[in-house]
Design an enzyme around this catalytic site. Structure first.
Site, PDB file in Angstrom:
ATOM      1  N   GLY A  99     -18.516  61.309   7.872  1.00  0.00           N
ATOM      2  CA  GLY A  99     -19.284  60.270   8.333  1.00  0.00           C
ATOM      3  C   GLY A  99     -18.138  59.244   8.959  1.00  0.00           C
ATOM      4  N   GLY A 101     -15.459  57.084   9.350  1.00  0.00           N
ATOM      5  CA  GLY A 101     -15.115  56.285   8.192  1.00  0.00           C
ATOM      6  C   GLY A 101     -14.026  55.449   8.994  1.00  0.00           C
ATOM      7  CE  LYS A 122     -11.898  57.668  17.031  1.00  0.00           C
ATOM      8  NZ  LYS A 122     -11.798  58.584  18.079  1.00  0.00           N
ATOM      9  CG  ASP A 134      -5.834  52.459   7.881  1.00  0.00           C
ATOM     10  OD1 ASP A 134      -6.960  53.436   8.532  1.00  0.00           O
ATOM     11  OD2 ASP A 134      -4.762  52.419   8.125  1.00  0.00           O
ATOM     12  CG  ASP A 262     -16.081  66.580  12.155  1.00  0.00           C
ATOM     13  OD1 ASP A 262     -15.785  67.842  12.075  1.00  0.00           O
ATOM     14  OD2 ASP A 262     -15.294  65.496  12.181  1.00  0.00           O
ATOM     15  CG  ASN A 263     -14.164  65.858  15.983  1.00  0.00           C
ATOM     16  OD1 ASN A 263     -14.586  64.997  15.564  1.00  0.00           O
ATOM     17  ND2 ASN A 263     -12.757  66.252  15.822  1.00  0.00           N
TER      18      ASN A 263
END
Ligand code: AMP
Ligand code: MG
Length: 511
Positions: A99, A101, A122, A134, A262-263
């Site tokens: 997901g 992040g 992003k 983070d 996921d990319n």
């Protein structure tokens, strides 16, 4: 301060069920400052300042507002910020819970062509998908993605785009302390192979179908959803797009570096410019990414990895292909086999254009492969070789500039290699001549073989200067790459490969 920037959000993704995402607001940053705003792209998207402001606001004020919005400090009207859920195979290992992040979708809109586009921040702070991260991004990867995706666009390759880069005025901690930044990415959508995997893994067939319907309507509207085999057609269409995309990467000498599921988008746009790089010296086994220790995503593996990823997508769609599992698997297998052919064919077409031929003929594949074997043996600069080859299309043309490439420091050339290359050039010229392709070849080749690529050492140089507060090197590099097929004497040094001391051997994803 009231918001005067108008972004015409209409937010189709946010209308999907709640379990597709988590609603979350960006975390404000301390001191946002605009690095760059892509006005041409903004115009395409219908983004602009309200009339009252465009006359009354100074450019300082508008820069300020852009920095506030594209850092996530201020939420534009009608945005519906959310973090998308997805899974993914990372280096072959399934991770069921990834997901966004460190990314937040502000929303989506219809652009001036009527195409739906996502606008995503992003590096805008933590989300429910951040795990131990983070949610932030260092400046380096932001500039890198900006440069790389805009260059890809200039090459004519389908890609996500850069709308803005903003420095955050905060430090992020990676190996050491690095300046932070937020990147604004525009995509046809951020739906990935991993988005389908997320729901399939949860045995949520209803969501898989809703997602497939969204993708059909959004990216493949020519497919009739009421056709019996609409989802099979959808899968085939995605495979065709990816076949073309990967063929483009291969012909340009591009290595994505993290082809995790996921990319990989279902729209066919290239996404996630992390540890990616363009090759200087040609070698099929080239790997740059510091995290790709076994070379899974090496240059030459990209077509096969694309197929592997698409097989993971097929697994999620099987129940939609056919109620009979055996038939569904047969459908998927046939398309995946075709993918390999489409990919190869698309690549051959690009390569024959690089060589100046107007049509593909028997024997061209061998001609291309023989050349690549010579380039690999000599570790010859891929981009410059094809660029300079355009000067050699006519019999008797001067080969000195081309053959000089064999003398570059990292080349492993021998007299025998030079001789074989000369023979190859003779054969190629003869072919051009026989086919009547000789005359227009030079111009066709100049339009196909870029003079400028975002060479690693140039990207690294732009980032290093920016980290010291000087963005002029970054700006100049963007200018050089904006028209990559036009040789410009003032930019001549940007066409050259790195000197031995300038070489960048490893790239980092910077997460
Ligand atoms: P990427 O390498 O950008 O494809 O990211 C892989 C996954 O790690 C995605 O789910 C990202 O959202 C997540 N991720 C990467 N960097 C961070 C970060 N600094 N904080 C939180 N999540 C991150
Ligand atoms: Mg990613």
């Amino acid at each position: 301060m009231s918001v005067s920037l108008h972004i015409p959000f209409s937010n189709a993704y946010a209308a999907l069920p709640d379990r597709f995402y988590a609603r979350v607001l960006p975390t404000p940053v301390k001191n946002p400052a605009l690095i760059r705003f892509n006005s041409a792209l903004a115009q395409e998207l219908g983004i602009g300042f309200n009339a009252a402001c465009s006359s009354a606001c100074s450019s300082n004020n508008s820069d300020n507002e852009l920095a506030q919005i594209f850092s996530g400090n201020q939420i534009p009207d009608n945005a519906a910020p959310l973090a998308m859920a997805y899974s993914g195979h990372q280096f072959g290992q399934l991770n069921p819970q990834l997901g966004d992040g460190r990314a937040i979708l502000l929303g989506d809109l219809l652009d001036s062509q009527g195409q739906r586009r996502d606008i995503q921040l992003k590096g805008s702070g933590r989300t429910p998908f951040s795990r131990s991260g983070d949610g932030r991004s260092p400046l380096g990867p932001v500039l890198r993605e900006y440069i790389l995706c805009e260059a890809m666009h200039a090459f004519g390759v389908p890609t996500t785009r850069a709308l803005a880069a903003v420095s955050s005025g905060e430090w992020v901690i990676r190996d050491g302390r690095e300046p932070g930044a937020v990147f604004t990415r525009v995509a046809a959508s951020h739906i990935r192979v991993g988005t389908f995997q997320y729901f399939a893994l949860r045995r949520d067939g209803e969501a898989v179908q809703q997602l497939a319907d969204h993708v059909l309507a959004r990216h493949y509207p020519h497919i009739n959803r009421n056709d019996d085999d609409a989802y099979r057609q959808l899968f085939e269409a995605i495979c065709r797009k990816q076949a073309e995309l990967i063929a483009q990467w291969m012909q340009l000498g591009f290595i994505h570096g993290v082809m995790n599921t996921d990319n990989m988008t279902v729209s066919g746009e290239a996404i996630d410019y992390g540890p990616c790089a363009f090759m200087d010296a040609y070698h099929p086994e080239t790997v740059f990414s510091s995290i790709d220790r076994h070379g899974r995503y090496a240059y030459q593996n990209q077509p096969a990895i694309g197929q592997w990823n698409l097989a993971r997508l097929a697994e999620t769609l099987l129940p939609l292909f056919n109620a009979d599992e055996k038939t569904a698997v047969e459908n998927a297998t046939a398309i995946l086999q075709d993918f390999a052919l489409w990919q190869q064919q698309a690549w051959l077409e690009h390569m024959r254009e690089k060589l100046g031929f107007s049509a593909l003929q028997n024997g061209d594949q061998a001609l291309i492969e023989n050349l690549l074997a010579l380039l690999a043996e000599g570790r010859i600069d891929y981009t410059l070789f094809f660029r300079r080859l355009s000067d050699c299309s006519l019999p008797g043309s001067e080969r000195t500039a081309l053959l000089e490439l064999l003398n570059m420091p990292e080349c492993r050339t021998t007299a025998a290699l030079e001789q074989r290359l000369n023979h190859w050039l003779d054969d190629w010229q003869q072919q051009l001549n026989q086919r009547g392709d000789g005359d227009g070849a030079e111009q066709r080749m100049l339009n196909k073989n870029p003079a400028f690529i975002p060479r690693n050492h140039r990207v690294a140089e732009a980032i290093a200067a920016a980290e010291d507060g000087d963005y002029s090197v970054f700006e100049r590099l963007l200018q050089v790459l904006a028209e990559p097929y036009i040789s410009k004497p003032e930019y001549a040094e940007y066409a050259l490969p790195p000197k031995p001391e300038e070489k960048v051997l490893r790239t980092f994803c910077g997460t």
